[in-house]
Scaffold this motif. Sequence first.
Motif: not given
Length: 128
Positions: A45-72
């Motif tokens: 199945x699909x994996x919904x994600x929220x990705x965060x990028x620092x606005x001042x440096x454009x470096x990767x700041x992090x992510x949130x993943x909801x793996x509930x559907x995928x794990x089921x």
Amino acid sequence: EVFVIDTVVSGDSLKSVLDSSGMGGSLGSATEGGIDLDTILANMGDLPMTIYIYADTYLFAGYDMDMTEMMNNIYGVAAAPLAEAEAGAAGDDSAITVSVAEMSMMYTNYNEAEDFEVPQEALDAAAA
């Protein structure tokens, strides 16, 4: 301040990444007992994600993943042979259900490591 990108990674894309990285093959032990790894990967199945990028440096700041559907989906495919055997023995249709499977990771302190010295042994090993 961060840029926020909401996206969905398709199951096909996840399967492709696992296959091309060799991770799919490393999951071989999951196929014991008649469970087909290709079937599991194809049904993730699909994996919904929220990705965060620092606005001042454009470096990767992090992510949130909801793996509930995928794990089921994965448990549904992987546990089917076991669930069928148990259902026959117990007379019910017990199944594994994941109520919540979420993962978050944040990255901070880029380029802020304290000074350190690489041991000569490691330098020599790298040169060999």
